[in-house]
Scaffold this motif. Structure first.
Motif, PDB file in Angstrom:
ATOM      1  N   UNK A 112       0.820  -1.221   0.000  1.00  0.00           N
ATOM      2  CA  UNK A 112       0.000   0.000   0.000  1.00  0.00           C
ATOM      3  C   UNK A 112       0.849   1.264   0.000  1.00  0.00           C
ATOM      4  N   UNK A 113       1.926   1.227   0.772  1.00  0.00           N
ATOM      5  CA  UNK A 113       2.846   2.369   0.771  1.00  0.00           C
ATOM      6  C   UNK A 113       3.395   2.553  -0.648  1.00  0.00           C
ATOM      7  N   UNK A 114       3.687   1.434  -1.301  1.00  0.00           N
ATOM      8  CA  UNK A 114       4.192   1.499  -2.679  1.00  0.00           C
ATOM      9  C   UNK A 114       3.176   2.170  -3.600  1.00  0.00           C
ATOM     10  N   UNK A 115       1.891   1.889  -3.413  1.00  0.00           N
ATOM     11  CA  UNK A 115       0.872   2.530  -4.263  1.00  0.00           C
ATOM     12  C   UNK A 115       1.026   4.052  -4.260  1.00  0.00           C
ATOM     13  N   UNK A 116       1.331   4.625  -3.084  1.00  0.00           N
ATOM     14  CA  UNK A 116       1.503   6.086  -2.997  1.00  0.00           C
ATOM     15  C   UNK A 116       2.648   6.563  -3.883  1.00  0.00           C
ATOM     16  N   UNK A 117       3.677   5.702  -4.052  1.00  0.00           N
ATOM     17  CA  UNK A 117       4.868   6.093  -4.818  1.00  0.00           C
ATOM     18  C   UNK A 117       4.636   6.103  -6.328  1.00  0.00           C
ATOM     19  N   UNK A 118       3.481   5.673  -6.761  1.00  0.00           N
ATOM     20  CA  UNK A 118       3.146   5.845  -8.184  1.00  0.00           C
ATOM     21  C   UNK A 118       3.147   7.343  -8.490  1.00  0.00           C
ATOM     22  N   UNK A 119       2.881   8.162  -7.472  1.00  0.00           N
ATOM     23  CA  UNK A 119       2.895   9.619  -7.639  1.00  0.00           C
ATOM     24  C   UNK A 119       4.313  10.167  -7.823  1.00  0.00           C
ATOM     25  N   UNK A 120       5.314   9.452  -7.285  1.00  0.00           N
ATOM     26  CA  UNK A 120       6.701   9.927  -7.387  1.00  0.00           C
ATOM     27  C   UNK A 120       7.228   9.821  -8.813  1.00  0.00           C
ATOM     28  N   UNK A 121       6.548   9.024  -9.643  1.00  0.00           N
ATOM     29  CA  UNK A 121       6.987   8.860 -11.032  1.00  0.00           C
ATOM     30  C   UNK A 121       6.604  10.075 -11.881  1.00  0.00           C
ATOM     31  N   UNK A 122       5.728  10.927 -11.329  1.00  0.00           N
ATOM     32  CA  UNK A 122       5.241  12.086 -12.076  1.00  0.00           C
ATOM     33  C   UNK A 122       6.003  13.352 -11.691  1.00  0.00           C
ATOM     34  N   UNK A 123       6.109  13.593 -10.382  1.00  0.00           N
ATOM     35  CA  UNK A 123       6.798  14.796  -9.903  1.00  0.00           C
ATOM     36  C   UNK A 123       7.312  14.523  -8.491  1.00  0.00           C
ATOM     37  N   UNK A 124       8.279  15.316  -8.003  1.00  0.00           N
ATOM     38  CA  UNK A 124       8.816  15.053  -6.659  1.00  0.00           C
ATOM     39  C   UNK A 124       7.713  15.132  -5.603  1.00  0.00           C
ATOM     40  N   UNK A 125       7.775  14.226  -4.631  1.00  0.00           N
ATOM     41  CA  UNK A 125       6.774  14.199  -3.567  1.00  0.00           C
ATOM     42  C   UNK A 125       7.006  15.377  -2.621  1.00  0.00           C
ATOM     43  N   UNK A 260      -2.390  13.127  -1.889  1.00  0.00           N
ATOM     44  CA  UNK A 260      -1.987  12.113  -2.868  1.00  0.00           C
ATOM     45  C   UNK A 260      -2.990  10.976  -2.866  1.00  0.00           C
ATOM     46  N   UNK A 261      -3.478  10.629  -4.045  1.00  0.00           N
ATOM     47  CA  UNK A 261      -4.376   9.481  -4.150  1.00  0.00           C
ATOM     48  C   UNK A 261      -3.638   8.305  -4.761  1.00  0.00           C
ATOM     49  N   UNK A 262      -4.033   7.113  -4.373  1.00  0.00           N
ATOM     50  CA  UNK A 262      -3.362   5.931  -4.910  1.00  0.00           C
ATOM     51  C   UNK A 262      -4.248   4.713  -4.796  1.00  0.00           C
ATOM     52  N   UNK A 263      -3.924   3.698  -5.585  1.00  0.00           N
ATOM     53  CA  UNK A 263      -4.701   2.453  -5.558  1.00  0.00           C
ATOM     54  C   UNK A 263      -5.648   2.380  -6.742  1.00  0.00           C
TER      55      UNK A 263
END
Ligand code: KG4
Ligand code: ZN
Length: 329
Positions: A112-125, A260-263
Motif C-alpha cells: 500500500x505504501x508502494x501505491x503512494x509512490x506511483x505519484x513519485x513517477x510524475x513529480x517530486x513528492x 496524494x491518491x493511490x490504488x
C-alpha cells in the motif's frame, strides 16, 4: 541507482526498472485477472501458479525493453506484503534468489505504501501530505509526513471501497474487476433517481464502512433488475461521497498542503473530479498517478524501494512474506 521492482501480491505479476526513484526505464505486467474473472474473484492457488509461470519472462522482458542486462541492475525491491501468501512467496523468493545470485542488495516494501509512490513517477513528492489509498482490499487515509513516516488516520472497518465496486458489479451481472465496469455503466446515464446509503461513523473517527452500501446494492439489484446503470451510478456516488467526506475532514484537522491518491479505485473519474473539488475548497494540491499506475504495477515498488535502500534498509535472506503487514510499521 537502477532498481528492479517486483510485484506479485495478488493477480498481477509485474516488474519494472526505475532509476533513482523517479525515472521509469521500463515496466511490464502479466495479469491472471481473466482467469479469475470466471470465478468472480481471485483464486489464491491459481494466482500463485500463474505467478510462477510469468515471473521469469516478465523480468527478462522488462530488462530487454530497457536494453539492460541482469548485471546492469543495482538493487532489487520486492513487495513483501500484505497480500496472498502463495502469490507473495513467488515474488519474494524470486527476488531474493536474483539478488543473491547477482550479489546486490534487496529490500522489501509494503504494497500500500508502494501505491503512494506511483505519484513519485510524475513529480517530486512533497510533505507533509495526506494520502488516500483505495484499492480492492484496502481503504486507508494516512498522514504522510516524510519518506517512511506514515500515520494511519482512518481505515475501513469492513469492506474496502474497491470491494464494494467488485461485489456490486457482481450483483449487476458485470465482470470482475467490477470498478471499471461500474464506472462504464454509470457514465451511460446522465443521472440516477436511486440512492444508496453512505455510512456515517460519527465525528470522532475518520474510519470508513462500505459493507452497508454493498448489501444495499445487492438488494437494489434484486428489486430493480432493469435499472442497472442507475444502480451503478448510485453506487459510485455513495462510495465517492464517503471517501470525499473523510478526506475533507482530515484536511481540516491535519497540516497537509498536498493530497496524494493511490490504488486501483483512483482510476475512477468521478472520484478524481470530487477530490479536485475538495482540494480547491481546502486550498491544497491534489495528485493522481497516471491511470496505468493506479492499479498494481512494479514501478511503484521500485520507486519506494529506492527510498528505503538509500536509508540502508535491507530484506534479510531468511525473511518470509508478510501476509498481514500493518501500514506504518
Ligand atoms: O490497487 P489494485 O489494483 O489492487 C489491489 O491492491 O487491490 O485495486 C483493484 C481495485 C478493484 O477493486 C477494482 O474494481 C478497482 O480497483 N478499480 C476501480 C476502477 N479501476 C479499478 N474502481 C472504480 N473505478 C475504476 N475505474
Ligand atoms: Zn494494489
Amino acid at each position: 541507482m537502477r532498481v528492479l521492482g517486483i510485484e506479485s501480491s495478488c493477480d498481477e505479476t509485474a516488474a519494472a526498472v526505475v532509476e533513482n526513484g523517479d525515472r521509469l526505464l521500463s515496466t511490464m505486467l502479466a495479469s491472471s485477472a481473466a482467469i479469475h474473472a470466471q470465478y468472480g474473484g481471485v483464486v489464491p492457488e491459481v494466482a500463485a501458479r500463474e505467478h510462477t509461470m510469468a515471473i521469469l519472462p516478465v523480468v527478462k522482458g522488462v530488462l530487454a525493453q530497457a536494453h539492460l542486462a541482469m548485471q546492469d541492475i543495482d538493487a532489487v525491491a520486492v513487495t513483501e506484503g500484505p497480500g496472498l501468501l502463495g502469490a507473495l512467496l513467488v515474488g519474494v523468493t524470486f527476488g531474493k534468489a536474483l539478488a543473491l545470485g547477482l550479489n546486490i542488495p534487496i529490500v522489501g516494501v509494503h504494497h500500500l505504501e508502494a501505491h503512494l509512490y506511483a505519484n513519485a513517477l510524475v513529480e517530486p513528492l512533497r510533505f507533509p501530505a495526506l494520502g488516500l489509498l483505495v484499492s480492492g482490499g484496502h481503504t486507508t487515509l494516512v498522514l504522510w509526513e516524510d519518506h517512511g513516516q506514515l500515520k494511519v488516520l482512518g481505515e475501513t472497518r469492513d469492506d474496502a471501497a474497491g470491494e464494494a465496486f467488485d461485489k456490486g458489479a457482481r450483483a449487476l451481472g458485470l465482470c470482475y474487476p467490477g470498478g471499471p465496469e461500474i464506472e462504464r455503466l454509470a457514465s451511460s446515464v446522465p443521472q440516477t433517481a436511486l440512492s444508496l446509503p453512505v455510512a456515517h461513523l460519527g465525528s470522532q473517527t475518520l474510519d470508513f464502512s462500505f459493507s452497508g452500501v454493498k448489501t444495499a446494492t445487492v438488494e437494489l439489484a434484486r428489486r430493480e433488475p432493469h435499472r442497472k446503470a442507475e444502480i451503478a451510478k448510485a453506487l459510485q456516488i455513495a462510495v465517492v461521497t464517503a471517501l470525499a467526506r473523510n478526506v475533507g475532514r482530515a484536511l481540516d484537522q491535519y497540516p497537509a498542503h498536498d493530497l496524494y491518491l493511490a490504488g486501483g479505485v483512483t482510476a475512477n473519474q468521478c472520484l478524481r473530479e470530487r477530490m479536485q473539488q475538495i482540494a480547491l475548497e481546502k486550498g491544497v494540491a491534489v495528485h493522481f498517478p497516471p491511470r496505468q499506475y493506479c492499479t498494481d504495477n512494479a514501478a511503484m515498488v521500485a520507486s519506494l524501494g529506492y527510498y528505503k535502500l538509500i536509508k540502508g534498509v535491507r530484506l534479510p535472506y531468511n525473511a518470509s512474506p508478510r501476509v498481514n503487514y500493518p501500514l506504518g510499521t
